[in-house]
Structures are given as C-alpha cells and as structure tokens.
Design a protein around this motif. Structure first.
Motif, mmCIF file in Angstrom:
data_model
loop_
_atom_site.group_PDB
_atom_site.id
_atom_site.type_symbol
_atom_site.label_atom_id
_atom_site.label_comp_id
_atom_site.label_asym_id
_atom_site.label_seq_id
_atom_site.Cartn_x
_atom_site.Cartn_y
_atom_site.Cartn_z
ATOM 1 N N PRO A 79 0.761 -1.229 -0.029
ATOM 2 C CA PRO A 79 -0.120 -0.127 -0.065
ATOM 3 C C PRO A 79 0.950 1.151 0.012
ATOM 4 N N GLN A 137 -5.784 -3.008 -5.020
ATOM 5 C CA GLN A 137 -5.798 -1.578 -5.117
ATOM 6 C C GLN A 137 -6.618 -0.806 -4.223
ATOM 7 N N ARG A 138 -6.267 0.343 -4.003
ATOM 8 C CA ARG A 138 -6.809 1.202 -2.952
ATOM 9 C C ARG A 138 -8.578 1.434 -3.403
ATOM 10 N N VAL A 145 -4.827 4.911 6.049
ATOM 11 C CA VAL A 145 -5.317 4.076 5.130
ATOM 12 C C VAL A 145 -5.333 2.657 5.775
ATOM 13 N N GLY A 165 -14.475 -0.653 -0.099
ATOM 14 C CA GLY A 165 -13.629 -1.883 0.224
ATOM 15 C C GLY A 165 -14.324 -2.733 1.153
ATOM 16 N N HIS A 199 -7.239 -0.824 1.768
ATOM 17 C CA HIS A 199 -6.812 -1.672 0.755
ATOM 18 C C HIS A 199 -7.283 -3.297 1.441
ATOM 19 N N ALA A 239 -9.383 5.485 3.348
ATOM 20 C CA ALA A 239 -9.461 4.684 2.152
ATOM 21 C C ALA A 239 -8.911 3.273 2.610
ATOM 22 N N SER A 290 -10.730 5.259 8.784
ATOM 23 C CA SER A 290 -10.011 5.129 7.597
ATOM 24 C C SER A 290 -10.590 6.275 6.487
#
Length: 604
Positions: A109, A311-312, A117, A318, A297, A295, A293
């Motif tokens: 990441p 991928q993010r 993240v 997610g 992963h 974003a 968060s």
C-alpha cells in the motif's frame, strides 16, 4: 431428469494458472438456464463432467472442474444466473518471501500524508509484514531469499511509483515512523517499570495524550499490573506522542470497549490530520475501521502461503466488497459466500423453556459495586452482553458460574455452567488433542459435527497449547467451552485476536450450537459486528466504570441496543448494500435525526 455425466478420465486441465469457481444463483435458474449450461458446457461436449442438474432440480458443477472456458457459458446465460470468477492467485510485484518455500507478499500500500489507509484481510495474509516493511523494520528481498538485499533494490523495483520517495527516505533515515505493535503485552523496555516512565522514555511529548486516552489515573501504575485495555491505550499513547512522519497501528481496538474504540479512532484521526502525517491501520473491528480510515486496501490470498495487496478503494466500497466476497476491480472471488446480517426484527421472540432464573443480585469489591436486575434465560437462545469496561460484566459472569457469591440475592437456580474466560493463557505443554480428551469424546460423531469441524480443530490436534497463535488459542478456548456437557455456556470476548472471517464463523457456530443443543449461550463482546450477528437478546451494563455497574434484565435486541448506544451518545445505521452496522459521524444530519427520534440503533 438428472443430466449428470460420469467419466473415469480426468477433464482437460485449466488453461493458465488461474483457478475458477462458478457462482450460481439458484433463484434465477430457469429451464432455459439449465439447458444452456448443460448443452454448451465444453466439458460435457467432450465427454467429461461439467454442469449438471441434481435430483432436486438445482444446477451444479464441481469446483475442481470449473475452468476459464466456462466464461463462454456465462455470456450466454440471461439474468446473471451464473458467474465464472477466478479464485485468488499470486499476482503483482513479489515484494518479500520468507525462505525458499515460505510465505510470499505481493505489492504494497502507499502511505499518503494527512490520510489514514486501512488494511483489511484475514490473519496470515501479510498485513503485519506490510507494516514492518513500511516501518523500515524489514528490508524486502523480492524473492531472492539466498541473497542479501538493501533499500536500493527496493527503490529500483518501485522506481516511477509513489512508493519510491518513501523507500528512499527509509534508506536515508530521513523518515520517522512510530509503530504500535499487535502485541501489547510486551511494553517493557529496559529498566522501565511504570506507565509514566515508559511515556517519558519513548515519547517526544509524554503529556500530549494522557487525558484524551484516559491515562492520568494509571500513570503511576506498574506496567505489569495493567489490564489488556489499559496496555492498549498506553501503547497507542506512546505511539501518537512520538513526532513521526508515518504512524502504523496493528489492531488498535483489541481489549477496548466500544466507547474507547470510537474515542481512540477519533483521537488518531484528529492527530493525523493536525500533523499532516501518514498512517496505516490494520483493524478487524469494521465499525472502528470504518470510522478511522480515509481509504481501504483489501488483502487477499492463501493464509500462510501468499498475500496480495489489492488496489486502494473508498472505505465503504472496500469493506462492502470484502463482505460480498468479490473484489470487482481485481475480478477475484476472495470468499465463496457473502456475509449477510440479520435484522433486529428477525430475533428476540423466545419460544424455548426457561433454563435459568436468576434473582436481583448485588456484589461489592472495595469501592466498586454491582447490581444485577432479575432475569430469565431460555433454551436455544444466545444473549449478548454489552457495556463499557470496568462495569462488572465479568463479575456478573462469575456470579452465574458460582465462582463468586453474591452479597445479596438468593434463589439462583442450580445449573452446570461452562465458561470461556476473557484471557486465555496456555498453562501446560499438553497438546490440543490431549486437552480435548479431558472434556469430551473426540471420536464421537456429535463432537466431530458440532465442535471439531466447525472450529477447524483437526490441524491443531498435535500442536502444544503454548505454540498456538492468539487466534488459534481463541478458537480452541471457545471450542473447549462448548465441548463440555453443561446447561449454560458463557463466552467472554470471543472476538479477540480473530479476523473478520473467523469472527463471522464463530458467531454463526455459537448461534447454531445453541439452536441445535437447545442450550443457551451468553456472549460478552465489544465488537458490535459480532454482537449484532450472534445475539437474540441483550443484557446492557451501564453505570460509572470502576465505581458502580448495573445490569439490565435480558431484553429485545432493538430496545437493548437503543438503551446502550444512547448511554454513549452514539448512533448506528445499517449499510444499504450489506446491512452491516455503521457508526454515524457525531453531529451529522443522520446522527441528529436518529437522536431526536430516539432510534440510536437502526435494526431494520
């Protein structure tokens, strides 16, 4: 008609290295779908076994026979009744490998200044390896296990990417990282004895987070005397009060109650935004991860074999794709089935006979006092127990088990109780098999179907208790509790050390065990994801932590969650796509609307 074909020969091997499975929505399977699948299956047309119709009319294909060519059928089928999707496979940049045949980590990441993240995935999939590399504790070897490697090779491998700058700063010692380890039982350092000494020794500003993390009252305490939750808050305080460019937190919610988890999440977010530092967080509590968060992963692969950093994605996307079991952007199926959530309206109606009646109980320890309202526990139900730390939940459990006596309250039914304590410590070198033989007949069919298989015990049988990981020991502890012959089962904090997959599995197995055996199970936990999934009814604890606690009578989920969340000033909603509980941002329009209506917990 049953169209199944049987051949003694093996079908042609899958082309390429990817493995596939077929996801079949039986509700969408029509006669047209069945005919197309069977008729155009390349295996059936070659005389091998492919799609077939079972005796009860369902369309089926064995997983081992699914191959890339079946995607041709997927395109012919209307209404998305069949999806042919690849299973996780090793892909992307091989970053690190442990030994010639050891675990392999693919991709990394990217930290981003001012943002947090989140890393979400199963245990044994490489999350801690990722943190160690980005913290500078582990130099990636890119699969060259027999050669020495340095940061220059890592920089060259990621040249032209956003990771290049971070790796160059690690090489040049020009980036400061602060790492909160998963294990919080190893806070000791040299001659450091107390919380204050540790803060002074390892922090740039020892006083910075003392009040925000509620450390002032324990500042002079010995590190050896701290509870798990206190150790966690100290570890987070030490990490945050270090002047760093990159903060890394490995499971910051463990041992914390719900209010503490949300408070810690807000504290971490505020500090990262104020300092414009970067942060990475590994977390299995989805409510905390959601709040923390910016974003996500998702990490997938084969636990102990390989891991891949996907991928993010946006946080909601997610988490929801992880629960759905399919990463759309990667076009990979990471779980056979999606994780669904029952609504509060589907639970709380008790039809079983009463198993335990307990009177109003009182118990005092020094300055702390506990009052328990009378209650009744029914056969075949699971009761969740929620509340802040230090309100007497474990004391209540011990009162029911008879390990301590109430100061006031008589007439408690005599029942046999099996208890899984909050903290599990292996107290001998005996094997898992040896321990289970002391409580159950491990060769019986009922043990195999209710305990051994659901809790994945067979691979652990010849291991010593002392060699188990935290998650493995937790599974063994819960299974031991349920394997005993008892009238009532009490499980204290079953989610600790478990990833999301295992939390779901444990919650479902506990529910199923209770229904199959007609034995009630009481579950104490701070992960609302687990409580929301496992509980039929709730016992709510409130009061003043460390001073007084009061336990409600068992009540319906919706009423109980409303009472509990209102005491904390927190509102939850259900995600529209998955139904999972989500925390509303304090002060948001939805938060204010739910508070004004008295609906702190949207169960339906």
């Amino acid at each position: 008609m049953n169209h199944r074909l049987v051949q003694s020969m093996m079908p042609p091997s899958n082309s390429g290295t990817e493995k596939y499975i077929a996801i079949i929505d039986q509700d969408k399977v029509t006669d047209e779908v069945r005919n197309i699948a069977v008729k155009y299956d390349p295996l059936n047309r070659s005389g091998y076994e492919g799609f077939y119709v079972t005796e009860d009319g369902e369309l089926h294909i064995d997983d081992v026979n699914v191959m890339r060519e079946h995607k041709l059928i997927e395109k012919k089928i209307p209404n998305d009744a069949i999806q042919i999707v690849p299973l996780p496979s090793e892909t992307g940049q091989l970053v690190h490998q442990y030994g010639d045949n050891g675990f392999r980590m693919h991709d990394l990441p990217v930290p981003e200044d001012g943002r947090i993240v989140g890393l979400l995935g199963r245990n044994g999939i490489g999350k801690s390896t990722v943190l160690r590399i980005l913290a500078g504790e582990l130099v990636p070897n890119f699969g060259t296990t027999n050669e020495e490697t340095d940061w220059n090779q890592a920089i060259e491998s990621f040249r032209g990417t956003t990771l290049q700058t971070h790796l160059e700063r690690l090489r040049d010692d020009s980036v400061t990282t602060a790492y909160k380890n998963q294990r919080v039982d190893a806070l000791h350092e040299g001659d450091v004895k107390t919380v204050n000494e540790l803060l002074v020794a390892r922090s740039d500003d020892p006083d910075r987070f003392v009040d925000e993390l509620d450390l002032r009252s324990i500042r002079d305490r010995s590190l050896a005397d701290l509870s798990g939750g206190e150790r966690q808050r100290v570890a987070i305080g030490v990490t945050l009060s270090t002047d760093a460019d990159l903060y890394l937190f490995d499971e910051p919610s463990s041992f914390l109650d719900i209010e503490q988890r949300l408070s810690v999440a807000r504290t971490i977010r505020s500090h990262v935004q104020e300092t414009d530092a970067a942060a990475l967080v590994v977390e299995h509590d989805l409510a905390t991860l959601d709040l923390l968060s910016d974003a996500i992963h998702v990490l997938y692969g084969e636990p102990g074999g390989f891991g891949v950093v996907a991928q993010r994605l946006a946080v909601r996307t997610g988490i929801n794709q992880f629960l759905d079991g399919r990463l759309k952007e990667e076009n990979v199926q990471i779980r056979r089935n999606s994780i669904d959530f029952p609504t509060a309206g589907e639970r709380g109606v008790q039809s079983g006979e009463p198993v335990l009646n307990y009177p109003q109980l009182e118990k005092a320890f020094g300055e702390f006092s506990l009052r328990v309202e009378l209650g009744q526990v029914h056969a075949g139900e699971t009761i969740g127990i929620v509340g802040e730390n230090a309100l007497g939940k474990t004391t209540f459990v011990k009162l029911l088990t008879g390990s301590i006596d109430a100061d006031n309250g008589t007439g408690l039914d005599e029942v046999t109780v099996s208890y899984k304590p909050q903290y599990i410590t292996p107290d001998s070198d005996e094997t898992v098999r040896e321990r289970f033989t002391t409580v159950a007949d491990i060769h019986s069919q009922s043990f195999t179907t209710r305990i051994q298989d659901p809790f994945e015990l067979e691979p652990l049988y010849d291991r010593s208790l002392g060699s188990l990981s935290g998650g493995e020991l937790q599974r063994v502890g819960i299974a031991l509790c349920l394997a005993r012959d008892a009238d009532l089962y009490l499980i204290d904090e079953p989610s600790a050390f478990l990833d999301v997959n295992h939390r779901v599995s444990i919650a479902d197995q506990v529910q199923q065990f209770s229904k199959q055996t007609d034995c009630p199970v009481l579950v104490v936990d701070h992960d609302l994801f687990v409580i929301d999934r496992v509980a039929d009814r709730l016992i709510v604890f409130d009061g003043e932590p460390g001073r007084r606690g009061q336990a409600s009578t068992p009540q319906a989920m919706r009423a109980g969650m409303n009472a509990f969340l209102s005491s904390l000033g927190i509102t939850f909603r259900r995600d529209e796509q998955t139904g999972r509980p989500r925390v509303n941002k304090p002060g948001s329009q939805l938060d204010q609307k739910q508070k004004s209506s008295g609906e702190y917990y949207y169960g339906d």
